[in-house]
Scaffold this active site. Structure first.
Site, PDB file in Angstrom:
ATOM      1  N   ASP A  30       0.850  -1.194   0.000  1.00 51.91           N
ATOM      2  CA  ASP A  30       0.000   0.000   0.000  1.00 51.91           C
ATOM      3  C   ASP A  30       0.887   1.245   0.000  1.00 51.91           C
ATOM      4  OD1 ASP A  30      -3.203   0.563   1.018  1.00 51.91           O
ATOM      5  OD2 ASP A  30      -1.763   2.224   1.149  1.00 51.91           O
ATOM      6  N   HIS A  92     -16.174   2.920   3.325  1.00 50.85           N
ATOM      7  CA  HIS A  92     -14.775   3.357   3.275  1.00 50.85           C
ATOM      8  C   HIS A  92     -13.989   2.818   2.091  1.00 50.85           C
ATOM      9  CE1 HIS A  92     -15.081   5.319   7.199  1.00 50.85           C
ATOM     10  NE2 HIS A  92     -15.768   4.257   7.581  1.00 50.85           N
ATOM     11  N   HIS A  99     -10.216  -5.288  -3.332  1.00 57.63           N
ATOM     12  CA  HIS A  99      -8.889  -5.463  -2.723  1.00 57.63           C
ATOM     13  C   HIS A  99      -9.030  -5.869  -1.260  1.00 57.63           C
ATOM     14  CE1 HIS A  99     -10.059  -1.219  -2.434  1.00 57.63           C
ATOM     15  NE2 HIS A  99      -9.417  -1.177  -1.280  1.00 57.63           N
ATOM     16  N   PHE A 100      -8.096  -6.688  -0.841  1.00 65.80           N
ATOM     17  CA  PHE A 100      -7.969  -7.091   0.553  1.00 65.80           C
ATOM     18  C   PHE A 100      -6.723  -6.417   1.115  1.00 65.80           C
ATOM     19  CE2 PHE A 100     -10.955 -10.682   1.038  1.00 65.80           C
ATOM     20  CZ  PHE A 100     -11.339 -10.844  -0.281  1.00 65.80           C
ATOM     21  N   HIS A 101      -6.880  -5.764   2.265  1.00 63.51           N
ATOM     22  CA  HIS A 101      -5.734  -5.201   2.969  1.00 63.51           C
ATOM     23  C   HIS A 101      -5.202  -6.258   3.948  1.00 63.51           C
ATOM     24  CE1 HIS A 101      -6.825  -0.800   2.289  1.00 63.51           C
ATOM     25  NE2 HIS A 101      -7.991  -1.363   2.069  1.00 63.51           N
TER      26      HIS A 101
END
Ligand code: 5GP
Length: 137
Positions: A30, A92, A99-101
Site C-alpha cells: 500500500d 470506506h 482489494h484485501f488489505h
C-alpha cells in the site's frame, strides 16, 4: 468508465512494489501504509466489490491469502494482523477494484484501529432464514 488506479497498476501504467503475482492475483505494498508491511491483494478481474467477483477469482485469492499473510508476518516480525476488505464508499472503499488489505499490528500499536458498537440480535431466526434463502439453498 475510467480505469481505477489498481487497473493502471495491473496494466503496468503506474508502478508498484509487487510482492506476488499469479494468473488471477496481484499483491503489492500500500502506498500509504497504516503499518509497515501493509499489503494489498487484488484480483486481476476488474470487479468493483467483492459480491461481484467470480468464484474463480475468489478461489484464487482464497488460495494465496493465508500464504501472503504468513510472508508479511515473517518479513515484518509482526505477530498479529487484520484483513480489511471495504465495499462501497459509505463502507470506506476509495478504490473501486476489489482489494484485501493485510495490515500488520505493530508492537507500538500501529495498525488498524477498530471501533464498532455491538447491538442486540433481533429476529435472528428470520434473518438467517432469509439470507439462506437468498443464497438459493
Ligand atoms: P480502500 O479505502 O479503498 O479500502 O483502500 C484503498 C487503498 O489503496 C488505500 O489504503 C490507499 O493507500 C491505497 N492506494 C491508493 N492509491 C494507490 C496507489 O497508487 N498505489 C498503491 N500501492 N496503493 C494505493
Amino acid at each position: 468508465m475510467a480505469d481505477t488506479i489498481f487497473q493502471k497498476i495491473l496494466n503496468g501504467e503506474i508502478p508498484c512494489h509487487k510482492v506476488y503475482e499469479d494468473d488471477h492475483v496481484l499483491a503489492f505494498l500500500d502506498i500509504n501504509p497504516v503499518s509497515q508491511g501493509h499489503t494489498l491483494v487484488i484480483p486481476k478481474e476488474p470487479a468493483e466489490t467483492l459480491d461481484q467477483l467470480s468464484d474463480e477469482s475468489s478461489a484464487a485469492i482464497g488460495r494465496v491469502l493465508p500464504r501472503l499473510c504468513r510472508a508479511v508476518l515473517k518479513a515484518t516480525g509482526a505477530q498479529h494482523f487484520n484483513i480489511l476488505q471495504n465495499n462501497g464508499a459509505p463502507a470506506h472503499q476509495a478504490v473501486f477494484h476489489v482489494h484485501f488489505h493485510i495490515i500488520p499490528k505493530e508492537e507500538s500499536g500501529a495498525g488498524l484501529g477498530i471501533g464498532w458498537k455491538p447491538s442486540d440480535l433481533s429476529s435472528g431466526a428470520d434473518l438467517a432464514r432469509s439470507i439462506s434463502t437468498c443464497l438459493g439453498n
